[in-house]
Design a protein around this motif. Structure first.
Motif, mmCIF file in Angstrom:
data_model
loop_
_atom_site.group_PDB
_atom_site.id
_atom_site.type_symbol
_atom_site.label_atom_id
_atom_site.label_comp_id
_atom_site.label_asym_id
_atom_site.label_seq_id
_atom_site.Cartn_x
_atom_site.Cartn_y
_atom_site.Cartn_z
ATOM 1 N N UNK A 4 0.822 -1.217 0.000
ATOM 2 C CA UNK A 4 0.000 0.000 0.000
ATOM 3 C C UNK A 4 0.854 1.265 0.000
ATOM 4 N N UNK A 5 2.043 1.196 0.620
ATOM 5 C CA UNK A 5 2.910 2.373 0.659
ATOM 6 C C UNK A 5 3.654 2.572 -0.668
ATOM 7 N N UNK A 6 3.588 1.591 -1.523
ATOM 8 C CA UNK A 6 4.077 1.754 -2.896
ATOM 9 C C UNK A 6 2.929 2.224 -3.794
ATOM 10 N N UNK A 7 1.798 1.530 -3.693
ATOM 11 C CA UNK A 7 0.632 1.834 -4.533
ATOM 12 C C UNK A 7 0.247 3.314 -4.433
ATOM 13 N N UNK A 8 0.456 3.900 -3.242
ATOM 14 C CA UNK A 8 -0.034 5.253 -2.959
ATOM 15 C C UNK A 8 0.471 6.313 -3.932
ATOM 16 N N UNK A 9 1.691 6.126 -4.470
ATOM 17 C CA UNK A 9 2.214 7.166 -5.363
ATOM 18 C C UNK A 9 1.928 6.866 -6.837
ATOM 19 N N UNK A 10 1.318 5.710 -7.127
ATOM 20 C CA UNK A 10 0.861 5.433 -8.486
ATOM 21 C C UNK A 10 1.816 4.694 -9.401
ATOM 22 N N UNK A 11 2.623 3.756 -8.878
ATOM 23 C CA UNK A 11 3.512 3.005 -9.774
ATOM 24 C C UNK A 11 2.793 1.849 -10.470
ATOM 25 N N UNK A 12 3.261 1.494 -11.651
ATOM 26 C CA UNK A 12 2.931 0.214 -12.270
ATOM 27 C C UNK A 12 3.900 -0.824 -11.707
ATOM 28 N N UNK A 13 3.594 -2.115 -11.876
ATOM 29 C CA UNK A 13 4.596 -3.144 -11.609
ATOM 30 C C UNK A 13 5.863 -2.776 -12.394
ATOM 31 N N UNK A 14 5.653 -2.343 -13.624
ATOM 32 C CA UNK A 14 6.770 -1.935 -14.482
ATOM 33 C C UNK A 14 7.614 -0.851 -13.823
ATOM 34 N N UNK A 15 6.956 0.079 -13.108
ATOM 35 C CA UNK A 15 7.691 1.165 -12.456
ATOM 36 C C UNK A 15 8.663 0.624 -11.412
ATOM 37 N N UNK A 16 8.237 -0.415 -10.685
ATOM 38 C CA UNK A 16 9.110 -0.966 -9.646
ATOM 39 C C UNK A 16 10.371 -1.556 -10.276
ATOM 40 N N UNK A 17 10.191 -2.265 -11.388
ATOM 41 C CA UNK A 17 11.364 -2.773 -12.116
ATOM 42 C C UNK A 17 12.161 -1.620 -12.730
ATOM 43 N N UNK A 18 11.445 -0.579 -13.180
ATOM 44 C CA UNK A 18 12.119 0.569 -13.809
ATOM 45 C C UNK A 18 13.012 1.286 -12.799
ATOM 46 N N UNK A 19 12.552 1.392 -11.555
ATOM 47 C CA UNK A 19 13.363 2.031 -10.518
ATOM 48 C C UNK A 19 14.652 1.234 -10.296
ATOM 49 N N UNK A 20 14.520 -0.083 -10.297
ATOM 50 C CA UNK A 20 15.697 -0.945 -10.124
ATOM 51 C C UNK A 20 16.598 -0.834 -11.358
ATOM 52 N N UNK A 21 15.981 -0.749 -12.530
ATOM 53 C CA UNK A 21 16.750 -0.603 -13.777
ATOM 54 C C UNK A 21 17.518 0.723 -13.779
ATOM 55 N N UNK A 22 16.851 1.764 -13.333
ATOM 56 C CA UNK A 22 17.506 3.080 -13.278
ATOM 57 C C UNK A 22 18.734 3.021 -12.375
ATOM 58 N N UNK A 23 18.571 2.385 -11.229
ATOM 59 C CA UNK A 23 19.678 2.254 -10.290
ATOM 60 C C UNK A 23 20.811 1.422 -10.902
ATOM 61 N N UNK A 24 20.450 0.310 -11.546
ATOM 62 C CA UNK A 24 21.454 -0.564 -12.187
ATOM 63 C C UNK A 24 22.243 0.206 -13.235
#
Lengths: 126, 377
Positions: free
Chosen positions: B129-149
């Motif tokens: 719920x603390x992730x959903x609150x800002x409006x990410x897609x599942x894709x966004x969660x992977x995208x954040x990790x991709x950005x960091x990588x």
């Protein structure tokens, strides 16, 4: 036992910039939960935090996951580190220019409203 | 005692009105039983994955009943994307532990035919719920990790895109793949941005699917059977916010799951001659390759661009086109591995039948990891 998630949402709604902490080992923890992942104590509380964090990563969303956010795309979501092992996920204010963002830069947090809910957002750069 | 895979089957994945998940589970099960050369009545264990599109009290019970069997052991499991590899692990454990002798391991879902709703949005709402609150897609969660990588390793969007280009090339030879038209790095990078830095062509397809394998005791295997030489599972987190490694070293629990599997099998990454790697997004493949020890940290993109995963390369991988170009469902990584090793992959059969393969499932947002090491007898 209170629902630790509800406690945090309520504190944010009441205007308190805080995060869950463990009163046994002192670790911060987010998302909040009933057990401390560092020491496994159940003595969890909320503690006020400084209104700053470090920018870990960000992504701009071009397709909203739900109707709640449909009018807002594109918007930028970030992972922000409060300390080396405590991360929150939130919005970067549209007032912040994306080309100014750098990994590891300090950012200013303040309570804002996203999708009708109070939560800490990245309001600016430090 | 080890366990062995006697046969594999897949259902047709063409969406049709009224097509059910159970019908695809049955179709793939019957194909696997036929490929295994056994009778339906020999099945005394059934493990299935879950359906997102269709409601079942217990999917495995509905499949067992549809097949007319009363198994000694059955279960329905949910391990997100890793489910396809984990149903095999559970069947192996049941057989090795003596709960049953011959188990079907199945995963099927009618994600297109059975679900006119917005599956992408519905799945995204199941994050913390603390992730959903800002409006990410599942894709966004992977995208954040991709950005960091990318910021940590210097990997480029071209490096990530090369994964999609490589697997599309493999799909082009597979008559059962959904997308077969060759694409270039430019095509990937000019496809619409889903959640930066990930483009639409870097995201898994959503299709109907069904896949099944027959697992039995190793002493019931025969020449040509595919032995499960090793397996490993590990779970690091549900929320990406709870796993700092994702944003520092980039290590996932696939390091642990693959180490367990390699140790059990007594082999290492250099011994492999095929891999089927869970490819929900391009970034997933690069990070998993590094966790497996196929290349050094930050060098997976260069390895893919150099052709490591090509069907003519050092480690032919996702030879059916993967989740990125062939179809949904991590069970297809398992069935594809078995078919290649048995030499029955048809139009996209590798010139040399693989003898030792890694199959890997990833679930959640790089949280649940399952590795299988398969060897041809």
């Amino acid at each position: 036992m209170n629902d630790p998630a509800e406690d945090l949402w309520k504190a944010w709604a009441d205007g308190r910039l805080c995060i869950q902490n463990c009163t046994n080992c002192g670790a911060l923890q987010h998302p909040p939960g009933p057990v401390c992942a560092s020491c496994h104590a159940t003595t969890l509380d909320l503690t006020d935090i400084a209104p700053t964090g470090k920018l870990v990563a960000w992504s701009t969303v071009h397709r909203a996951p739900s109707p709640t956010f449909a009018d807002e795309v594109p918007y930028t979501i970030a992972v922000i580190a409060l300390d080396p092992t405590t991360f929150i996920e939130s919005r970067i204010s549209p007032a912040v220019v994306e080309s100014d963002l750098r990994v590891d830069m300090s950012v200013r947090l303040e309570l804002g409203e996203i999708g009708g809910r109070a939560m800490p957002v990245v309001a600016g750069l430090v | 005692m080890k366990a062995t895979i006697l046969g594999a089957g897949e259902s047709d994945r063409t969406p049709q009105p009224g097509r059910t998940a159970i019908s695809m589970a049955v179709e793939s099960s019957l194909a696997a039983i036929s490929d295994a050369g056994i009778e339906i009545g020999e099945i005394d264990g059934v493990v299935t994955g879950y359906s997102l599109a269709e409601r079942h009290l217990d999917f495995s019970a509905d499949l067992a009943e549809a097949l007319g069997v009363r198994p000694l052991w059955s279960q329905t499991i949910s391990r997100s994307g890793a489910t396809g590899s984990s149903v095999v692990v559970d069947a192996v454990l049941a057989v090795m532990g003596g709960a049953c002798t011959t188990a079907l391991a199945v995963w099927a879902d009618n994600r297109v035919s059975g679900n006119p709703e917005d599956m992408t949005g519905a799945l995204s709402a199941s994050l913390n719920a603390f992730e959903v609150a800002s409006g990410p897609l599942i894709t966004t969660q992977y995208a954040l990790i991709a950005h960091s990588y990318m910021s940590r390793t210097g990997a480029t969007s071209e490096d990530l895109a090369s994964v999609a280009v490589q697997f599309r090339k493999h799909a082009s030879l597979n008559e059962a793949a959904k997308y077969r038209k060759l694409i270039t790095i430019d095509d990937v990078l000019s496809s619409p941005m889903a959640s930066s830095p990930l483009h639409r062509l870097e995201c898994a397809l959503v299709t109907d699917y069904g896949g099944a394998v027959v697992v039995t005791r190793a002493d019931r295997g025969r020449q040509g059977a595919i032995d499960v030489l090793g397996f490993g599972e590990a779970l690091s987190h549900s929320s990406i916010l709870r796993n700092p490694d994702l944003f520092s070293t980039g290590k996932t629990a696939a390091g642990q799951s693959s180490r367990s599997a390699f140790e059990m099998a007594g082999v290492g990454p250099a011994d492999l001659d095929m891999a089927q790697i869970y490819d929900c997004f391009t970034i997933t493949v690069l990070m998993l390759m590094e966790d497996f020890g196929l290349c050094a940290r930050g060098e997976a993109g260069a390895a893919v661009r150099d052709g490591m995963l090509d069907r003519e390369g050092a480690l032919p991988s996702n030879t059916n086109g993967g989740l990125l170009s062939c179809g949904s469902g991590g069970i297809l990584h398992v069935t594809e591995a078995v078919r290649q090793m048995r030499g029955v992959a048809g139009s996209h059969q590798l010139a040399s039948r693989p003898e030792l393969a890694l199959v890997h499932g990833n679930g959640g947002i790089l949280g649940a990891q399952t590795t299988l090491i398969l060897g041809r007898r």
